[in-house]
Design a protein around this motif. Structure first.
Motif, mmCIF file in Angstrom:
data_model
loop_
_atom_site.group_PDB
_atom_site.id
_atom_site.type_symbol
_atom_site.label_atom_id
_atom_site.label_comp_id
_atom_site.label_asym_id
_atom_site.label_seq_id
_atom_site.Cartn_x
_atom_site.Cartn_y
_atom_site.Cartn_z
ATOM 1 N N VAL A 22 0.840 -1.203 0.000
ATOM 2 C CA VAL A 22 0.000 0.000 0.000
ATOM 3 C C VAL A 22 0.875 1.253 0.000
ATOM 4 O O VAL A 22 0.574 2.237 -0.691
ATOM 5 C CB VAL A 22 -0.972 -0.021 1.197
ATOM 6 N N LEU A 23 1.966 1.241 0.746
ATOM 7 C CA LEU A 23 2.887 2.377 0.740
ATOM 8 C C LEU A 23 3.488 2.591 -0.649
ATOM 9 O O LEU A 23 3.705 3.734 -1.075
ATOM 10 C CB LEU A 23 3.996 2.166 1.770
ATOM 11 N N ALA A 24 3.742 1.513 -1.371
ATOM 12 C CA ALA A 24 4.261 1.640 -2.740
ATOM 13 C C ALA A 24 3.248 2.330 -3.648
ATOM 14 O O ALA A 24 3.635 3.119 -4.528
ATOM 15 C CB ALA A 24 4.631 0.269 -3.287
ATOM 16 N N TRP A 25 1.959 2.044 -3.450
ATOM 17 C CA TRP A 25 0.928 2.749 -4.222
ATOM 18 C C TRP A 25 0.959 4.236 -3.916
ATOM 19 O O TRP A 25 0.795 5.078 -4.807
ATOM 20 C CB TRP A 25 -0.456 2.203 -3.901
ATOM 21 N N GLU A 26 1.179 4.574 -2.644
ATOM 22 C CA GLU A 26 1.231 5.981 -2.248
ATOM 23 C C GLU A 26 2.387 6.696 -2.950
ATOM 24 O O GLU A 26 2.227 7.830 -3.427
ATOM 25 C CB GLU A 26 1.375 6.089 -0.733
ATOM 26 N N MET A 221 -12.722 3.520 -12.587
ATOM 27 C CA MET A 221 -12.680 4.444 -11.457
ATOM 28 C C MET A 221 -13.059 3.740 -10.167
ATOM 29 O O MET A 221 -12.460 3.965 -9.116
ATOM 30 C CB MET A 221 -13.596 5.643 -11.711
ATOM 31 N N LEU A 222 -14.061 2.879 -10.241
ATOM 32 C CA LEU A 222 -14.472 2.131 -9.055
ATOM 33 C C LEU A 222 -13.350 1.224 -8.586
ATOM 34 O O LEU A 222 -13.069 1.115 -7.383
ATOM 35 C CB LEU A 222 -15.720 1.308 -9.364
ATOM 36 N N SER A 223 -12.707 0.560 -9.539
ATOM 37 C CA SER A 223 -11.630 -0.366 -9.204
ATOM 38 C C SER A 223 -10.435 0.361 -8.607
ATOM 39 O O SER A 223 -9.894 -0.040 -7.571
ATOM 40 C CB SER A 223 -11.205 -1.126 -10.470
ATOM 41 N N GLU A 224 -10.023 1.442 -9.241
ATOM 42 C CA GLU A 224 -8.850 2.174 -8.774
ATOM 43 C C GLU A 224 -9.097 2.871 -7.435
ATOM 44 O O GLU A 224 -8.167 3.060 -6.650
ATOM 45 C CB GLU A 224 -8.419 3.197 -9.824
ATOM 46 N N HIS A 225 -10.337 3.255 -7.171
ATOM 47 C CA HIS A 225 -10.600 3.970 -5.922
ATOM 48 C C HIS A 225 -10.396 3.073 -4.706
ATOM 49 O O HIS A 225 -10.198 3.568 -3.593
ATOM 50 C CB HIS A 225 -12.005 4.573 -5.916
ATOM 51 N N ARG A 226 -10.423 1.766 -4.899
ATOM 52 C CA ARG A 226 -10.165 0.872 -3.779
ATOM 53 C C ARG A 226 -8.742 1.067 -3.252
ATOM 54 O O ARG A 226 -8.495 0.982 -2.049
ATOM 55 C CB ARG A 226 -10.406 -0.575 -4.194
ATOM 56 N N ARG A 227 -7.800 1.323 -4.145
ATOM 57 C CA ARG A 227 -6.433 1.613 -3.707
ATOM 58 C C ARG A 227 -6.367 2.938 -2.966
ATOM 59 O O ARG A 227 -5.625 3.084 -1.990
ATOM 60 C CB ARG A 227 -5.483 1.621 -4.905
ATOM 61 N N HIS A 228 -7.132 3.908 -3.459
ATOM 62 C CA HIS A 228 -7.205 5.207 -2.782
ATOM 63 C C HIS A 228 -7.667 5.018 -1.332
ATOM 64 O O HIS A 228 -7.080 5.584 -0.403
ATOM 65 C CB HIS A 228 -8.172 6.123 -3.543
ATOM 66 N N LEU A 229 -8.705 4.218 -1.144
ATOM 67 C CA LEU A 229 -9.212 3.946 0.201
ATOM 68 C C LEU A 229 -8.155 3.263 1.061
ATOM 69 O O LEU A 229 -7.988 3.603 2.245
ATOM 70 C CB LEU A 229 -10.458 3.075 0.114
ATOM 71 N N ALA A 230 -7.447 2.305 0.491
ATOM 72 C CA ALA A 230 -6.419 1.598 1.250
ATOM 73 C C ALA A 230 -5.328 2.542 1.710
ATOM 74 O O ALA A 230 -4.865 2.474 2.865
ATOM 75 C CB ALA A 230 -5.831 0.466 0.418
ATOM 76 N N ILE A 231 -4.899 3.445 0.833
ATOM 77 C CA ILE A 231 -3.838 4.387 1.181
ATOM 78 C C ILE A 231 -4.292 5.326 2.294
ATOM 79 O O ILE A 231 -3.638 5.458 3.332
ATOM 80 C CB ILE A 231 -3.415 5.204 -0.058
ATOM 81 N N GLU A 232 -5.418 6.006 2.084
ATOM 82 C CA GLU A 232 -5.814 7.036 3.033
ATOM 83 C C GLU A 232 -6.174 6.462 4.396
ATOM 84 O O GLU A 232 -5.748 6.990 5.437
ATOM 85 C CB GLU A 232 -6.964 7.884 2.475
ATOM 86 N N PHE A 233 -6.919 5.368 4.430
ATOM 87 C CA PHE A 233 -7.344 4.856 5.727
ATOM 88 C C PHE A 233 -6.217 4.135 6.462
ATOM 89 O O PHE A 233 -6.173 4.176 7.698
ATOM 90 C CB PHE A 233 -8.587 3.978 5.589
ATOM 91 N N SER A 234 -5.302 3.495 5.753
ATOM 92 C CA SER A 234 -4.144 2.922 6.441
ATOM 93 C C SER A 234 -3.338 4.024 7.117
ATOM 94 O O SER A 234 -2.888 3.879 8.269
ATOM 95 C CB SER A 234 -3.262 2.149 5.456
ATOM 96 N N ASN A 235 -3.147 5.134 6.419
ATOM 97 C CA ASN A 235 -2.447 6.259 7.028
ATOM 98 C C ASN A 235 -3.235 6.844 8.195
ATOM 99 O O ASN A 235 -2.663 7.165 9.245
ATOM 100 C CB ASN A 235 -2.164 7.336 5.980
ATOM 101 N N TRP A 236 -4.538 6.994 8.019
ATOM 102 C CA TRP A 236 -5.334 7.550 9.120
ATOM 103 C C TRP A 236 -5.287 6.664 10.362
ATOM 104 O O TRP A 236 -5.241 7.166 11.481
ATOM 105 C CB TRP A 236 -6.780 7.759 8.660
#
Length: 245
Positions: A22-26, A221-236
């Motif tokens: 997930v950090l690599a995606w970020e 967009m739906l598929s890619e947004h799952r990575r967005h969720l993983a990045i932001e909420f893991s950080n939060w």
């Protein structure tokens, strides 16, 4: 918040992704975000880059961010309103799950909801490179400017966590806490929403993160947004429990 140091992994479409993945995606999204907002990519390791980039965005201020992204925001608002009309109230969802060892669902949501925190705007902005602006409005709603999922455009919307009226995703009977509300476009149209649910489990908690989009939204967009969720909420999660890296 001082609690047990959590460890986090994500589940997307049944596949497990480690924190390092997930950090690599970020890292991948940082250069795209910097290019879009017209800021340099900070030097150093990711943790330092994350904080420095957030500070640079905050230093611009809301008006300058909106000025720099004006074309994107104008086009994306028209697209959101059009896809909402074409969808006729039907929704499609983008879902990511997090498994957290340490902390609790209730503690996390209490931290997430606390708009009085001194670090609220910074922690919200820093959680993802493509969070250009996240701030609490005077009426308590949340203003967001971000690049959503696989979209080429930044978009602006407001989340009203006091309004669940047009959500299509029902609340799970076993959720211990949630952050849920409707998403509203610049023209005041309900274009989607969020129902993020959190359930305590032995030794930690489980998160089911769900974003509702208009049904006519492109599947990528739906598929890619799952990575967005993983990045932001893991950080939060790491911000909330003081373990960000």
């Amino acid at each position: 918040m001082n609690s047990a140091s959590p460890t986090v992994y994500a589940i997307i479409d049944g596949r497990r992704f480690t924190r390092d993945q997930v950090l690599a995606w970020e890292v991948e999204r940082l250069s795209a975000a910097a290019s879009k907002i017209g800021l340099p990519v900070p030097a150093g390791e990711l943790a330092g880059q994350r904080g420095a980039f957030a500070d640079s965005k905050l230093a611009l201020g809301a008006d300058e961010i909106k000025f720099r992204l004006a074309r994107d925001l104008r086009v994306s608002d028209a697209v959101a309103n059009a896809t909402t009309w074409l969808s006729r109230g039907r929704r499609a969802t983008s879902v990511c799950e997090l498994h957290v060892a340490g902390g609790s669902a209730n503690e996390f949501v209490q931290w997430f909801d606390d708009i009085s925190r001194d670090d609220y705007a910074r922690s919200m902005t820093a959680a993802h490179p493509e969070h250009f602006l996240i701030q609490a409005l005077p009426d308590g709603r949340q203003e967001v400017i971000e690049t959503t999922g696989g979209s080429p455009l930044a978009t602006r919307f407001v989340v009203d966590y006091s309004d669940l009226s047009t959500l299509s995703t029902p609340r799970s009977h076993d959720a211990d806490a949630e952050a849920a509300g409707v998403a509203i476009s610049g023209k005041g149209i309900h274009i989607g929403g969020v129902r993020h649910e959190f359930r305590n489990v032995p030794g930690g908690f489980h998160a089911r993160l769900c974003v509702e989009f208009p049904r006519a939204t492109f599947p990528r967009m739906l598929s890619e947004h799952r990575r967005h969720l993983a990045i932001e909420f893991s950080n939060w999660v790491e911000f909330a429990f003081g373990t960000a890296r």
